[in-house]
Motif scaffolding. Sequence first.
Motif, mmCIF file in Angstrom:
data_model
loop_
_atom_site.group_PDB
_atom_site.id
_atom_site.type_symbol
_atom_site.label_atom_id
_atom_site.label_comp_id
_atom_site.label_asym_id
_atom_site.label_seq_id
_atom_site.Cartn_x
_atom_site.Cartn_y
_atom_site.Cartn_z
ATOM 1 N N LEU A 144 0.363 -1.418 0.223
ATOM 2 C CA LEU A 144 0.107 0.186 0.076
ATOM 3 C C LEU A 144 0.825 0.971 0.096
ATOM 4 C CD1 LEU A 144 -2.830 1.132 -0.389
ATOM 5 C CD2 LEU A 144 -2.623 0.961 2.793
ATOM 6 N N LYS A 145 1.599 0.895 0.733
ATOM 7 C CA LYS A 145 3.352 2.086 0.769
ATOM 8 C C LYS A 145 3.406 2.434 -0.128
ATOM 9 C CE LYS A 145 6.334 3.937 3.710
ATOM 10 N NZ LYS A 145 6.899 5.289 2.189
ATOM 11 N N SER A 196 0.085 10.482 2.512
ATOM 12 C CA SER A 196 0.374 9.577 3.457
ATOM 13 C C SER A 196 -0.626 8.316 3.469
ATOM 14 C CB SER A 196 0.842 10.348 5.169
ATOM 15 O OG SER A 196 -0.648 10.855 5.022
ATOM 16 N N ILE A 197 -0.471 7.085 4.093
ATOM 17 C CA ILE A 197 -0.751 6.242 4.951
ATOM 18 C C ILE A 197 -2.502 6.725 5.521
ATOM 19 C CG2 ILE A 197 -1.407 4.584 6.261
ATOM 20 C CD1 ILE A 197 0.843 2.821 4.823
ATOM 21 N N GLY A 198 -2.036 7.430 6.818
ATOM 22 C CA GLY A 198 -2.419 8.334 7.752
ATOM 23 C C GLY A 198 -4.179 9.039 6.800
ATOM 24 N N ASP A 199 -3.408 9.935 5.400
ATOM 25 C CA ASP A 199 -4.036 10.878 4.992
ATOM 26 C C ASP A 199 -5.114 9.757 3.990
ATOM 27 O OD1 ASP A 199 -3.288 13.050 6.293
ATOM 28 O OD2 ASP A 199 -1.579 13.357 4.502
ATOM 29 N N PHE A 200 -4.387 8.369 3.865
ATOM 30 C CA PHE A 200 -5.606 7.442 3.021
ATOM 31 C C PHE A 200 -6.417 7.634 3.744
ATOM 32 C CE2 PHE A 200 -6.497 3.692 1.761
ATOM 33 C CZ PHE A 200 -6.727 3.553 0.223
ATOM 34 N N PHE A 201 -6.631 6.608 4.794
ATOM 35 C CA PHE A 201 -7.790 6.224 5.584
ATOM 36 C C PHE A 201 -8.569 7.213 5.795
ATOM 37 C CE2 PHE A 201 -4.306 2.599 5.553
ATOM 38 C CZ PHE A 201 -5.819 1.452 4.920
ATOM 39 N N THR A 202 -7.744 8.287 6.171
ATOM 40 C CA THR A 202 -8.947 9.640 7.185
ATOM 41 C C THR A 202 -9.525 10.239 5.819
ATOM 42 O OG1 THR A 202 -6.789 11.098 7.664
ATOM 43 C CG2 THR A 202 -7.273 9.549 9.585
ATOM 44 N N MET A 203 -8.755 10.428 4.913
ATOM 45 C CA MET A 203 -9.130 11.473 3.550
ATOM 46 C C MET A 203 -11.073 11.213 3.709
ATOM 47 S SD MET A 203 -8.764 9.984 0.405
ATOM 48 C CE MET A 203 -9.070 8.441 -0.827
#
Length: 202
Positions: A49-50, A59-66
């Motif tokens: 995924l990265k 970023s992975i963080g943004d990906f899951f929170t967007m």
Amino acid sequence: MSDDVGVRLRALRELRNISQRELARLSGVTHSSLSQIEQGRVSPSVSSLKKILDVIPISIGDFFTMDIERADQVFYQYAELPTRYSGDILYRLVGADRPARALSFLIETYPPGADTGREVAAHRGEETGLVLEGEIEVTVGGRTRHLGPMDTWYFDTNIPHRFRNTGRTACRLISCCTPAQPDMHRSEVHEETPPEAELNSD
DNA sequence: TAGCTAGCACTGGTCCCGCC
DNA sequence: GGCGGGACCAGTGCTAGCTA
């Protein structure tokens, strides 16, 4: 979960107008893997995924929170732009809800004495901007120039640069840089209560 | 601890479909 | 017919869980 990852990934990819094969080629993941991920048939490993998200980039963080539903917002009123502070400097980011955006478009306000600092982290990309009101001292590499209303700049951001308001009035400017930074493009930006210099010139 | 097994991510190849 | 994009399938390799 895998469905959600697939839906998000597809939305981002289509937002960037990249085909599965092109994204596969750039990320080093096979196109079949991308297809299976987007269909929710598999849950990609963190490393895979990265690699994929690095291409987009996000970023992975943004990906899951967007917020996918809002990703197609086109117009933003000034008042709804999120504000951030870096020292005395106020930033308003356009399209903050678009983690996959390709650039950062900022409305910045520098109170008198505001300074990005001597060592603004250089990053690969380009920046351009325009002074709306007030004056700003811009240093790029070894060159320094005082800019006033309607003056502009354009430089490669891998060159160390600095913005400083040496005037007596607040300076408001707009800047645009690539690639989009995770949050803002200057260093040490935060959401804390602004110093007294909050420029309520808005 | 070592061996076995099942599950899963991932790969390479291929097929299908739409467009020019 | 050629090409690009998406989907599907069989095989491979890794890993976690189980058992002796």
